[in-house]
Design a protein around this motif. Sequence first.
Motif, short mmCIF file in Angstrom:
data_model
loop_
_atom_site.label_atom_id
_atom_site.label_comp_id
_atom_site.label_asym_id
_atom_site.label_seq_id
_atom_site.Cartn_x
_atom_site.Cartn_y
_atom_site.Cartn_z
N ASN A 73 0.82 -1.22 0.00
CA ASN A 73 0.00 0.00 0.00
C ASN A 73 0.85 1.26 0.00
N ASN A 74 2.02 1.21 0.60
CA ASN A 74 2.89 2.38 0.65
C ASN A 74 3.40 2.75 -0.74
N TYR A 75 3.48 1.77 -1.65
CA TYR A 75 3.97 2.06 -3.00
C TYR A 75 3.10 3.11 -3.66
N PHE A 76 1.77 2.87 -3.66
CA PHE A 76 0.88 3.80 -4.33
C PHE A 76 0.80 5.13 -3.61
N SER A 77 0.73 5.11 -2.31
CA SER A 77 0.60 6.38 -1.59
C SER A 77 1.87 7.22 -1.72
N SER A 78 3.04 6.58 -1.66
CA SER A 78 4.28 7.36 -1.78
C SER A 78 4.47 7.88 -3.20
N THR A 79 4.09 7.07 -4.20
CA THR A 79 4.20 7.51 -5.59
C THR A 79 3.24 8.66 -5.85
N TYR A 80 2.03 8.54 -5.33
CA TYR A 80 1.02 9.59 -5.51
C TYR A 80 1.47 10.88 -4.83
N LYS A 81 2.00 10.75 -3.61
CA LYS A 81 2.47 11.93 -2.88
C LYS A 81 3.61 12.61 -3.63
N GLN A 82 4.54 11.81 -4.16
CA GLN A 82 5.67 12.38 -4.90
C GLN A 82 5.19 13.08 -6.17
N PHE A 83 4.24 12.47 -6.86
CA PHE A 83 3.68 13.06 -8.07
C PHE A 83 3.05 14.41 -7.76
N ASN A 84 2.22 14.45 -6.73
CA ASN A 84 1.58 15.72 -6.35
C ASN A 84 2.59 16.76 -5.90
N LYS A 85 3.62 16.34 -5.17
CA LYS A 85 4.66 17.27 -4.74
C LYS A 85 5.39 17.87 -5.95
N THR A 86 5.70 17.02 -6.92
CA THR A 86 6.38 17.49 -8.12
C THR A 86 5.53 18.50 -8.87
N LEU A 87 4.25 18.21 -9.01
CA LEU A 87 3.35 19.15 -9.69
C LEU A 87 3.26 20.47 -8.94
N LYS A 88 3.12 20.38 -7.61
CA LYS A 88 2.98 21.59 -6.80
C LYS A 88 4.27 22.42 -6.84
N ASP A 89 5.42 21.76 -6.73
CA ASP A 89 6.70 22.47 -6.75
C ASP A 89 6.93 23.20 -8.07
N ASN A 90 6.37 22.67 -9.15
CA ASN A 90 6.55 23.28 -10.46
C ASN A 90 5.36 24.13 -10.88
N HIS A 91 4.47 24.40 -9.93
CA HIS A 91 3.30 25.26 -10.16
C HIS A 91 2.46 24.78 -11.34
N VAL A 92 2.25 23.46 -11.41
CA VAL A 92 1.45 22.87 -12.48
C VAL A 92 0.07 22.53 -11.91
N LEU A 93 -0.95 23.06 -12.57
CA LEU A 93 -2.32 22.77 -12.17
C LEU A 93 -2.96 21.86 -13.21
N PRO A 94 -3.91 21.04 -12.79
CA PRO A 94 -4.66 20.27 -13.78
C PRO A 94 -5.37 21.22 -14.74
N LYS A 95 -5.54 20.79 -15.98
CA LYS A 95 -6.14 21.65 -17.00
C LYS A 95 -7.51 22.17 -16.58
N TRP A 96 -8.30 21.32 -15.92
CA TRP A 96 -9.65 21.75 -15.56
C TRP A 96 -9.62 22.83 -14.49
N VAL A 97 -8.61 22.85 -13.63
CA VAL A 97 -8.49 23.91 -12.62
C VAL A 97 -8.13 25.23 -13.31
N GLU A 98 -7.22 25.16 -14.29
CA GLU A 98 -6.86 26.36 -15.05
C GLU A 98 -8.09 26.91 -15.79
N LEU A 99 -8.86 25.99 -16.42
CA LEU A 99 -10.06 26.42 -17.15
C LEU A 99 -11.07 27.06 -16.20
#
Length: 133
Positions: free
Chosen positions: A55-81
Amino acid sequence: MCKDDGSQKDAKKQETEIKERFEYTDHLSEIVRKAERDGQFDNLPGKGKPLKLDNNYFSSTYKQFNKTLKDNHVLPKWVELNKEIDGLKEKLASAEGGEIRKLIKEMNKKIKAYNYACPPSLQKNKVDERDYL
């Protein structure tokens, strides 16, 4: 009666050929389907048993993915729209005449794109010109 069977087979064959000609063929999926037909997946170890995933595999991967997006100021397209739609609503409040139609048309175009990208529970209704004219 034999002629009917032959003509039915010919019609079926022709229909299949037409479908094959016009359908998109995904080559990897076709390879997997052929392997399934040939029985290459019949005796795999662990077949029918649940996967043992940490279970830690998915949660840690998901957390890292979100951290990377947040650190690079990337929003999902629908949030930008959604932000763009809100900006257009503010402009619409002070718009007059032909500008209203133009803004509503642009807003509805963005709402359509937003609805395709966002979670279903967050979808928006299109704006009706009659509400502003």
